[in-house]
Design a protein around this motif. Sequence first.
Motif, PDB file in Angstrom:
ATOM      1  N   GLN A   1      20.753   4.694 -13.679  1.00  0.00           N
ATOM      2  CA  GLN A   1      21.447   3.542 -14.277  1.00  0.00           C
ATOM      3  C   GLN A   1      22.471   2.938 -13.306  1.00  0.00           C
ATOM      4  N   GLU A   2      22.015   2.696 -12.096  1.00  0.00           N
ATOM      5  CA  GLU A   2      22.872   2.159 -11.043  1.00  0.00           C
ATOM      6  C   GLU A   2      22.988   0.638 -11.151  1.00  0.00           C
ATOM      7  N   ASN A   3      24.098   0.108 -10.661  1.00  0.00           N
ATOM      8  CA  ASN A   3      24.313  -1.338 -10.601  1.00  0.00           C
ATOM      9  C   ASN A   3      24.179  -1.835  -9.165  1.00  0.00           C
ATOM     10  N   ALA A   4      23.352  -2.866  -8.981  1.00  0.00           N
ATOM     11  CA  ALA A   4      23.288  -3.576  -7.705  1.00  0.00           C
ATOM     12  C   ALA A   4      23.927  -4.947  -7.895  1.00  0.00           C
ATOM     13  N   TYR A   5      24.364  -5.549  -6.800  1.00  0.00           N
ATOM     14  CA  TYR A   5      25.045  -6.836  -6.878  1.00  0.00           C
ATOM     15  C   TYR A   5      24.514  -7.798  -5.824  1.00  0.00           C
ATOM     16  N   LEU A   6      24.445  -9.064  -6.233  1.00  0.00           N
ATOM     17  CA  LEU A   6      24.080 -10.133  -5.324  1.00  0.00           C
ATOM     18  C   LEU A   6      25.263 -11.078  -5.226  1.00  0.00           C
ATOM     19  N   VAL A   7      25.837 -11.192  -4.042  1.00  0.00           N
ATOM     20  CA  VAL A   7      26.958 -12.097  -3.794  1.00  0.00           C
ATOM     21  C   VAL A   7      26.417 -13.306  -3.041  1.00  0.00           C
ATOM     22  N   HIS A   8      26.704 -14.507  -3.549  1.00  0.00           N
ATOM     23  CA  HIS A   8      26.078 -15.674  -2.917  1.00  0.00           C
ATOM     24  C   HIS A   8      26.874 -16.956  -3.100  1.00  0.00           C
ATOM     25  N   ASP A   9      26.610 -17.900  -2.195  1.00  0.00           N
ATOM     26  CA  ASP A   9      27.049 -19.272  -2.394  1.00  0.00           C
ATOM     27  C   ASP A   9      25.834 -20.026  -2.929  1.00  0.00           C
ATOM     28  N   ASN A  10      25.658 -21.274  -2.575  1.00  0.00           N
ATOM     29  CA  ASN A  10      24.517 -22.021  -3.125  1.00  0.00           C
ATOM     30  C   ASN A  10      23.272 -21.924  -2.241  1.00  0.00           C
ATOM     31  N   LYS A  11      23.319 -21.118  -1.171  1.00  0.00           N
ATOM     32  CA  LYS A  11      22.162 -21.009  -0.276  1.00  0.00           C
ATOM     33  C   LYS A  11      21.854 -19.575   0.139  1.00  0.00           C
ATOM     34  N   LYS A  12      22.891 -18.844   0.537  1.00  0.00           N
ATOM     35  CA  LYS A  12      22.717 -17.525   1.134  1.00  0.00           C
ATOM     36  C   LYS A  12      23.280 -16.438   0.230  1.00  0.00           C
TER      37      LYS A  12
ATOM     38  N   ALA B   1      21.719 -10.566   4.261  1.00  0.00           N
ATOM     39  CA  ALA B   1      22.265  -9.265   4.637  1.00  0.00           C
ATOM     40  C   ALA B   1      22.116  -8.279   3.490  1.00  0.00           C
ATOM     41  N   LEU B   2      21.937  -7.013   3.840  1.00  0.00           N
ATOM     42  CA  LEU B   2      21.999  -5.906   2.902  1.00  0.00           C
ATOM     43  C   LEU B   2      23.264  -5.122   3.201  1.00  0.00           C
ATOM     44  N   VAL B   3      23.971  -4.708   2.152  1.00  0.00           N
ATOM     45  CA  VAL B   3      25.234  -3.994   2.314  1.00  0.00           C
ATOM     46  C   VAL B   3      25.226  -2.803   1.359  1.00  0.00           C
ATOM     47  N   ILE B   4      25.667  -1.644   1.815  1.00  0.00           N
ATOM     48  CA  ILE B   4      25.765  -0.512   0.899  1.00  0.00           C
ATOM     49  C   ILE B   4      27.187   0.041   0.899  1.00  0.00           C
ATOM     50  N   THR B   5      27.662   0.355  -0.314  1.00  0.00           N
ATOM     51  CA  THR B   5      28.970   0.984  -0.454  1.00  0.00           C
ATOM     52  C   THR B   5      28.929   2.419   0.041  1.00  0.00           C
ATOM     53  N   HIS B   6      27.823   3.099  -0.254  1.00  0.00           N
ATOM     54  CA  HIS B   6      27.579   4.462   0.215  1.00  0.00           C
ATOM     55  C   HIS B   6      26.091   4.738   0.043  1.00  0.00           C
ATOM     56  N   ALA B   7      25.634   5.854   0.595  1.00  0.00           N
ATOM     57  CA  ALA B   7      24.188   6.056   0.678  1.00  0.00           C
ATOM     58  C   ALA B   7      23.683   7.216  -0.169  1.00  0.00           C
ATOM     59  N   HIS B   8      24.286   7.422  -1.333  1.00  0.00           N
ATOM     60  CA  HIS B   8      23.699   8.365  -2.271  1.00  0.00           C
ATOM     61  C   HIS B   8      22.357   7.820  -2.761  1.00  0.00           C
ATOM     62  N   VAL B   9      21.492   8.713  -3.171  1.00  0.00           N
ATOM     63  CA  VAL B   9      20.097   8.374  -3.450  1.00  0.00           C
ATOM     64  C   VAL B   9      19.951   7.220  -4.435  1.00  0.00           C
ATOM     65  N   ASP B  10      20.787   7.165  -5.459  1.00  0.00           N
ATOM     66  CA  ASP B  10      20.627   6.143  -6.495  1.00  0.00           C
ATOM     67  C   ASP B  10      20.984   4.743  -6.005  1.00  0.00           C
ATOM     68  N   HIS B  11      21.742   4.652  -4.932  1.00  0.00           N
ATOM     69  CA  HIS B  11      22.162   3.352  -4.409  1.00  0.00           C
ATOM     70  C   HIS B  11      21.236   2.821  -3.321  1.00  0.00           C
ATOM     71  N   ILE B  12      20.293   3.636  -2.876  1.00  0.00           N
ATOM     72  CA  ILE B  12      19.424   3.200  -1.777  1.00  0.00           C
ATOM     73  C   ILE B  12      17.941   3.365  -2.099  1.00  0.00           C
ATOM     74  N   MET B  13      17.599   3.541  -3.368  1.00  0.00           N
ATOM     75  CA  MET B  13      16.192   3.745  -3.737  1.00  0.00           C
ATOM     76  C   MET B  13      15.295   2.585  -3.312  1.00  0.00           C
ATOM     77  N   GLY B  14      15.852   1.375  -3.321  1.00  0.00           N
ATOM     78  CA  GLY B  14      15.055   0.215  -2.945  1.00  0.00           C
ATOM     79  C   GLY B  14      15.331  -0.279  -1.545  1.00  0.00           C
ATOM     80  N   LEU B  15      16.039   0.511  -0.763  1.00  0.00           N
ATOM     81  CA  LEU B  15      16.486   0.031   0.545  1.00  0.00           C
ATOM     82  C   LEU B  15      15.322  -0.271   1.487  1.00  0.00           C
ATOM     83  N   GLN B  16      14.339   0.646   1.552  1.00  0.00           N
ATOM     84  CA  GLN B  16      13.239   0.430   2.481  1.00  0.00           C
ATOM     85  C   GLN B  16      12.458  -0.837   2.149  1.00  0.00           C
TER      86      GLN B  16
END
Length: 215
Positions: free
Chosen positions: A15-26, A56-71
């Motif tokens: 039940q991890e939260n991911a975030y998308l930070v953006h302006d109107n293009k990137k 860009a991809l950014v990670i707060t830390h690399a525990h398994v639940d936060h990087i499952m979709g990284l590859q």
Amino acid sequence: MNLKLQKFEGLNPFQENAYLVHDNKKAHLFDPGFHNAEEWDRLLQYLESVKLDVEALVITHAHVDHIMGLQRAMQLFEVPLYMHKDSYIFIEQYPRQAMMFGMNAEPLEVDPVFIDASWTLQIGSFEYDSRHTPGHSPGHLSFYHKNGGWVIAGDALFAGSIGRTDLFGGDYELLEESIKKKLYTLPDDTVVWPGHGPNTTIGYEKKTNPFVKGL
């Protein structure tokens, strides 16, 4: 136009939260824990609806639940990955991390850009800053946008709780110090976007959090 933050909650078995930070293009994608087709569809449909390109991809830390979709994220977007150097050991041990929770995972093939607490990330004309907040995990970073009044806190601080410190590299006293010096010093109305669960505010946690009392 303000810098926007879109939350993708309840991802993967943790039940991890991911975030998308953006302006109107990137856009910058934080902690891509996307695990199945439905979760990926939520992200890709949002990107299409708003016509965004992930840069860009950014990670707060690399525990398994936060990087499952990284590859897959690296393959889909072909963009730099930003993280703290002390988190890299968890990238190297990703299959072992997964095994601890009864899951199988292939080794990750990534070439990250290492950042620290003095780093400023930028989307268009908008900037936000990294803050080193270890204790839950070595190399844990939180990301603060002053003008937007929010901080992506990863697993350092939750609504009514804090990150666990019984995993490898965890340290309760260090986490307490990180929260008090790097998060509780932010304005009280700063919105906290955590790695799990609902958002909260710095002021509310300073007054009510049972694990780390306010200043």
